[in-house]
Design an enzyme around this catalytic site. Structure first.
Site, PDB file in Angstrom:
ATOM      1  N   ASN A  41       0.876  -1.184   0.000  1.00 36.05           N
ATOM      2  CA  ASN A  41       0.000   0.000   0.000  1.00 36.05           C
ATOM      3  C   ASN A  41       0.910   1.229   0.000  1.00 36.05           C
ATOM      4  O   ASN A  41       2.096   1.118   0.336  1.00 36.05           O
ATOM      5  CB  ASN A  41      -0.976  -0.042   1.189  1.00 36.05           C
ATOM      6  CG  ASN A  41      -0.281   0.178   2.527  1.00 36.05           C
ATOM      7  OD1 ASN A  41       0.492   1.124   2.696  1.00 36.05           O
ATOM      8  ND2 ASN A  41      -0.533  -0.695   3.485  1.00 36.05           N
ATOM      9  N   ASN A  91      -8.020  -8.030   9.632  1.00 39.26           N
ATOM     10  CA  ASN A  91      -8.026  -8.358   8.203  1.00 39.26           C
ATOM     11  C   ASN A  91      -8.209  -9.829   7.840  1.00 39.26           C
ATOM     12  O   ASN A  91      -8.585 -10.141   6.718  1.00 39.26           O
ATOM     13  CB  ASN A  91      -6.724  -7.876   7.551  1.00 39.26           C
ATOM     14  CG  ASN A  91      -6.489  -6.379   7.688  1.00 39.26           C
ATOM     15  OD1 ASN A  91      -5.387  -5.905   7.525  1.00 39.26           O
ATOM     16  ND2 ASN A  91      -7.528  -5.613   7.992  1.00 39.26           N
ATOM     17  N   ARG A 115       0.735 -11.975   2.870  1.00 46.59           N
ATOM     18  CA  ARG A 115      -0.117 -12.010   4.065  1.00 46.59           C
ATOM     19  C   ARG A 115      -0.951 -13.285   4.203  1.00 46.59           C
ATOM     20  O   ARG A 115      -1.643 -13.451   5.201  1.00 46.59           O
ATOM     21  CB  ARG A 115      -1.042 -10.776   4.084  1.00 46.59           C
ATOM     22  CG  ARG A 115      -0.293  -9.455   4.201  1.00 46.59           C
ATOM     23  CD  ARG A 115      -1.193  -8.320   4.680  1.00 46.59           C
ATOM     24  NE  ARG A 115      -1.734  -8.589   5.999  1.00 46.59           N
ATOM     25  CZ  ARG A 115      -2.630  -7.824   6.614  1.00 46.59           C
ATOM     26  NH1 ARG A 115      -3.105  -6.748   6.026  1.00 46.59           N
ATOM     27  NH2 ARG A 115      -3.074  -8.140   7.818  1.00 46.59           N
ATOM     28  N   ARG A 165      -8.660  -4.731  -2.334  1.00 41.38           N
ATOM     29  CA  ARG A 165      -8.291  -5.963  -1.643  1.00 41.38           C
ATOM     30  C   ARG A 165      -9.391  -7.021  -1.687  1.00 41.38           C
ATOM     31  O   ARG A 165      -9.129  -8.198  -1.489  1.00 41.38           O
ATOM     32  CB  ARG A 165      -7.954  -5.666  -0.175  1.00 41.38           C
ATOM     33  CG  ARG A 165      -6.835  -4.653   0.032  1.00 41.38           C
ATOM     34  CD  ARG A 165      -5.507  -5.198  -0.434  1.00 41.38           C
ATOM     35  NE  ARG A 165      -4.415  -4.295  -0.103  1.00 41.38           N
ATOM     36  CZ  ARG A 165      -3.731  -4.329   1.033  1.00 41.38           C
ATOM     37  NH1 ARG A 165      -4.018  -5.203   1.964  1.00 41.38           N
ATOM     38  NH2 ARG A 165      -2.740  -3.481   1.228  1.00 41.38           N
ATOM     39  N   HIS A 194      -8.659   0.024   2.002  1.00 43.50           N
ATOM     40  CA  HIS A 194      -9.592  -0.808   2.770  1.00 43.50           C
ATOM     41  C   HIS A 194     -10.752   0.099   3.195  1.00 43.50           C
ATOM     42  O   HIS A 194     -10.527   1.273   3.504  1.00 43.50           O
ATOM     43  CB  HIS A 194      -8.940  -1.305   4.064  1.00 43.50           C
ATOM     44  CG  HIS A 194      -8.255  -2.641   3.986  1.00 43.50           C
ATOM     45  ND1 HIS A 194      -7.174  -2.955   4.780  1.00 43.50           N
ATOM     46  CD2 HIS A 194      -8.521  -3.758   3.255  1.00 43.50           C
ATOM     47  CE1 HIS A 194      -6.794  -4.202   4.534  1.00 43.50           C
ATOM     48  NE2 HIS A 194      -7.587  -4.707   3.603  1.00 43.50           N
ATOM     49  N   ASP A 196     -12.082   0.233   5.992  1.00 47.74           N
ATOM     50  CA  ASP A 196     -11.868   0.755   7.352  1.00 47.74           C
ATOM     51  C   ASP A 196     -10.872   1.912   7.399  1.00 47.74           C
ATOM     52  O   ASP A 196     -10.557   2.422   8.463  1.00 47.74           O
ATOM     53  CB  ASP A 196     -11.476  -0.366   8.323  1.00 47.74           C
ATOM     54  CG  ASP A 196     -10.037  -0.847   8.167  1.00 47.74           C
ATOM     55  OD1 ASP A 196      -9.305  -0.357   7.292  1.00 47.74           O
ATOM     56  OD2 ASP A 196      -9.646  -1.741   8.948  1.00 47.74           O
ATOM     57  N   CYS A 290      -7.775  -1.392  12.617  1.00 48.02           N
ATOM     58  CA  CYS A 290      -7.250  -2.649  12.072  1.00 48.02           C
ATOM     59  C   CYS A 290      -6.348  -3.394  13.032  1.00 48.02           C
ATOM     60  O   CYS A 290      -5.971  -4.528  12.767  1.00 48.02           O
ATOM     61  CB  CYS A 290      -6.605  -2.466  10.704  1.00 48.02           C
ATOM     62  SG  CYS A 290      -5.750  -0.962  10.423  1.00 48.02           S
TER      63      CYS A 290
HETATM   64  N1  ARG Z   1       0.390  -3.355   5.809  1.00 41.97           N
HETATM   65  C1  ARG Z   1      -0.960  -3.810   5.918  1.00 41.97           C
HETATM   66  C2  ARG Z   1      -1.539  -4.061   4.532  1.00 41.97           C
HETATM   67  O1  ARG Z   1      -1.312  -3.277   3.645  1.00 41.97           O
HETATM   68  C3  ARG Z   1      -1.788  -2.824   6.664  1.00 41.97           C
HETATM   69  C4  ARG Z   1      -3.191  -3.278   6.911  1.00 41.97           C
HETATM   70  C5  ARG Z   1      -3.983  -2.303   7.686  1.00 41.97           C
HETATM   71  N2  ARG Z   1      -5.283  -2.749   7.872  1.00 41.97           N
HETATM   72  C6  ARG Z   1      -6.393  -2.081   7.581  1.00 41.97           C
HETATM   73  N3  ARG Z   1      -7.507  -2.670   7.784  1.00 41.97           N
HETATM   74  N4  ARG Z   1      -6.406  -0.903   7.057  1.00 41.97           N
HETATM   75  O2  ARG Z   1      -2.192  -5.016   4.286  1.00 41.97           O
END
Ligand code: ARG
Length: 296
Positions: A41, A91, A115, A165, A194, A196, A290
């Site tokens: 991201n 997540n 991930r 995502r 996202h 959120d 998150c």
């Molecule tokens: N580095 C993580 C990603 O890009 C951060 C996730 C943060 N989570 C969120 N729900 N915004 O997947």
């Protein structure tokens, strides 16, 4: 068949939808191995290896203690080597009350291969607590749990973000599986990858939103759903993750401290604001919401 609600005319006033019990517990993952090791991201860019681990641990601990002081039982999963983003525990799953009152957890399929290894760890934790875990029908369907799906406070209605995502088709399957309508919201800005990061439901009638992150159709749905839809300055949402705050109970709003306009607006709605520092986690594109999973 329960499915997606695309137009404001099809959306029943959420306050008239069936009720949903409040969360009683919180799940968190200790940031023992948290760092920025790859870029998935825009916030992670330029931050590889930049995390101050001791500071991150202290910030995480303070957030943990805030939820405890609010009366939640806080469960902790240990960090896992090689999975630096496991700390973003919102997540990997989406816990859901079924219409019959039982609860189940829909497991994610993370978009990034970096991930994917987080999901079985979180699934094992749920299984250890006898929770029923479910998967979307198509094993290739991308879905990032509470990162992209948010419940309407106290009601059986889900807002689902898609475009970065999570796939729109995943949201349709989710609606069928949980027999719960989903309002699909297309996300348009990679900085708000996202749901959120750009929508924060507060109470049954109020939510914070980043107008710039949605299509006009999506914004119209949110306007119908939340009579008090408060626009957050886009710069606060980008730099302070203002819309990644969490209101677990309709009364308190836990948020990164550096968001003066948003914090004043939330106070004006009558909520108590609890400020925390999540600066180390912002380097990875995450903040308060998150880092916690609200459990039924
Ligand atoms: N580095 C993580 C990603 O890009 C951060 C996730 C943060 N989570 C969120 N729900 N915004 O997947």
């Amino acid at each position: 068949m329960t499915t997606l609600i695309d137009t404001p005319g099809d959306l029943t006033a959420p306050t008239e939808l069936p009720a949903r019990p409040a969360a009683v517990g919180v799940l968190m993952a200790r940031p023992t191995y948290f760092d920025v090791e790859y870029v998935i991201n825009p916030y992670m860019e330029g931050n590889i290896g930049n995390v101050d681990q001791a500071k991150a641990m202290a910030q995480w601990q303070r957030l943990h203690d805030v939820y405890q002081s609010l009366g939640y039982e806080v469960h902790v999963i240990d960090g896992a080597e090689g999975l630096p983003d496991l700390v973003f525990i919102a997540n990997q799953s989406f816990p859901a009350q079924m219409p019959d009152g039982s609860w189940a957890v829909v497991m994610s399929r993370m978009r990034s291969a970096h991930r994917r290894g987080e999901v079985p760890i979180v699934e094992a934790w749920y299984r250890g607590r006898d929770a029923r875990t479910l998967r979307l029908a198509d094993p290739k369907e991308e879905f990032e749990g509470c990162g992209d799906c948010r419940w309407h406070p106290n009601r059986r209605l889900i807002y689902g973000g898609y475009g970065f995502r999570t796939l729109r088709s995943s949201l349709r399957d989710l609606a069928e599986m949980l027999e719960t309508p989903v309002v699909p919201l297309q996300l348009t800005d990679p900085g708000f990858y996202h749901l959120d990061t750009c929508l924060s439901p507060l109470t049954e009638t109020a939510a914070l939103v980043v107008e710039e992150a949605f299509e006009p159709e999506g914004l119209a749905m949110l306007e119908k759903a939340f009579p008090q839809l408060v626009r957050v300055p886009v710069e606060e949402a980008r730099h302070g993750f203002a819309t990644n705050g969490n209101c677990p109970d309709g009364k308190h709003f836990v948020v990164h401290y550096d968001n003066p306009v948003t914090i004043a607006a939330v106070k004006a709605l009558g909520l108590e604001v609890i400020e925390v520092d999540t600066s180390e986690f912002l380097k990875s594109g995450g903040s308060v919401f998150c880092m916690t999973m609200m459990l039924p």
